[in-house]
Design an enzyme around this catalytic site. Structure first.
Site, PDB file in Angstrom:
ATOM      1  N   ASP A 197     -11.461   2.791   4.118  1.00 52.52           N
ATOM      2  CA  ASP A 197     -11.958   1.437   3.863  1.00 52.52           C
ATOM      3  C   ASP A 197     -13.485   1.388   3.785  1.00 52.52           C
ATOM      4  OD1 ASP A 197      -9.954  -0.482   3.490  1.00 52.52           O
ATOM      5  OD2 ASP A 197      -9.474  -0.554   5.630  1.00 52.52           O
ATOM      6  N   GLN A 219      -4.796  -1.546   9.676  1.00 53.37           N
ATOM      7  CA  GLN A 219      -4.626  -2.875   9.072  1.00 53.37           C
ATOM      8  C   GLN A 219      -5.170  -3.949  10.014  1.00 53.37           C
ATOM      9  OE1 GLN A 219      -3.334  -3.430   5.899  1.00 53.37           O
ATOM     10  NE2 GLN A 219      -3.964  -5.538   6.235  1.00 53.37           N
ATOM     11  N   LYS A 246       0.844  -1.200   0.000  1.00 55.80           N
ATOM     12  CA  LYS A 246       0.000   0.000   0.000  1.00 55.80           C
ATOM     13  C   LYS A 246       0.876   1.245   0.000  1.00 55.80           C
ATOM     14  CE  LYS A 246      -3.780  -2.407   2.255  1.00 55.80           C
ATOM     15  NZ  LYS A 246      -4.430  -2.827   3.505  1.00 55.80           N
TER      16      LYS A 246
END
Ligand code: NAP
Length: 277
Positions: A116, A93, A49
């Site tokens: 997200d 994460q 990422k």
């Protein structure tokens, strides 16, 4: 023989366009990723990422905490990032260590920085048929891939296998919003229903779908990714047999995986633009 739904190729195209857009920004978006502990898979995901963000000109910051960090400390960091005008997007994460409540942590992220799309605010919007701040990355990537190949969803029977909060549940809502007829399967389901599906999207993490289970000409999207007993990367679908029956199929690797990271980058820029307006 099925045509390949090529996520790698689409990633190149979408990220090249995105880079051009970012090049035109005077101030760059900033993505902050919080990584707790030493999970090797998480480390790889986070590094990918960061690398992709940097290639695009997105500022990226990884905050790495030891596994024994307290929930309170983590929540206070998120609060600080929520209030930091220079931070566009926050990603925690997963998975988190057991002593930390995933729900509390996700709830703490400001919806306007929820890259997200996992906060209850954004989920609530999605499930009530409204527009969330951004759509969850993996489902968004799957729809981008299907759209790229002109696969129509309206009125189609789509079977989603897996009901997790990161894939199956939000995806089922996004498909409903596209006027598909959606069946969601899980570990207690009879998977015979797959035979009736125009589109099958599997997100389980086990090899559960063989070609003979599919309807001739169906579209197959394989989200699953795991290592088999020989250490080979596999998806949920037996590619060899399924590609004889399906009209389109996404490979593993090279299908949905590249689209998830692409969506993360798209979402970061969407949040940035929303904050400007
Ligand atoms: P998860 O939270 O473990 O959920 C798995 C789902 O599969 C659950 O809903 C479970 O049912 C269902 N399931 C388990 N065994 C089944 C069976 N035999 N038949 C039918 N359904 C079954 O997993 P996840 O986080 O959604 O991830 C799923 C897979 O997708 C993993 O391999 C993951 O690595 C991969 N993934 C890939 C990407 C990507 O970008 N390519 C992104 C996200 C996830 P119950 O709810 O009944 O337990």
């Amino acid at each position: 023989m099925a045509q390949i739904l090529d996520g790698k190729k689409l990633r190149e195209k979408l990220l090249a366009d995105l880079k051009q857009k970012i090049d035109g920004f005077q101030i760059k978006p900033t993505l902050v990723v919080i990584l707790v502990g030493e999970n090797p898979a998480s480390k790889i995901y986070v590094n990918n990422k960061k690398k992709t963000a940097e290639e695009l000109g997105i500022n990226s910051q990884v905050i790495n905490y030891p596994a024994n960090i307290s929930e309170k400390e983590l929540l206070s960091k998120i609060e600080e990032l929520n209030n930091d005008k220079n931070v566009t997007a926050i990603l925690v994460q997963l998975p988190l260590p057991e002593h930390i409540s995933k729900e509390n942590v996700i709830n703490a992220i400001a919806p306007a920085k929820d890259v997200d799309g996992f906060t209850p605010y954004n989920f609530g919007k999605l499930f009530s048929g409204e527009e969330p701040t951004v759509y969850p990355c993996t489902p968004k990537g799957i729809l981008l891939l299907l759209d790229e190949y002109g696969i129509k969803l309206e009125g189609k029977h789509v079977v989603v296998v897996g009901r997790s909060n990161i894939v199956g549940r939000p995806l089922s809502q996004m498909l409903l919003n596209r006027n598909a007829t959606v069946t969601v399967c899980h570990s207690r389901s009879n998977l015979d229903i797959i035979k009736t599906a125009d589109v099958v999207i599997s997100a389980v993490g086990k090899n559960i779908i063989e070609g003979e289970m599919l309807k001739l000409g169906s579209v197959v999207v394989d989200v699953g990714i795991f290592k088999d007993e020989n250490g080979k990367t596999r998806g949920d679908v037996d590619f060899e047999s399924a590609s004889q029956v399906a009209s389109y199929i996404s490979p593993v690797p090279g299908g949905v995986g590249p689209m998830t990271i692409t969506s993360l980058m798209l979402n970061t820029v969407e949040l940035f633009e929303q904050n400007l307006s």
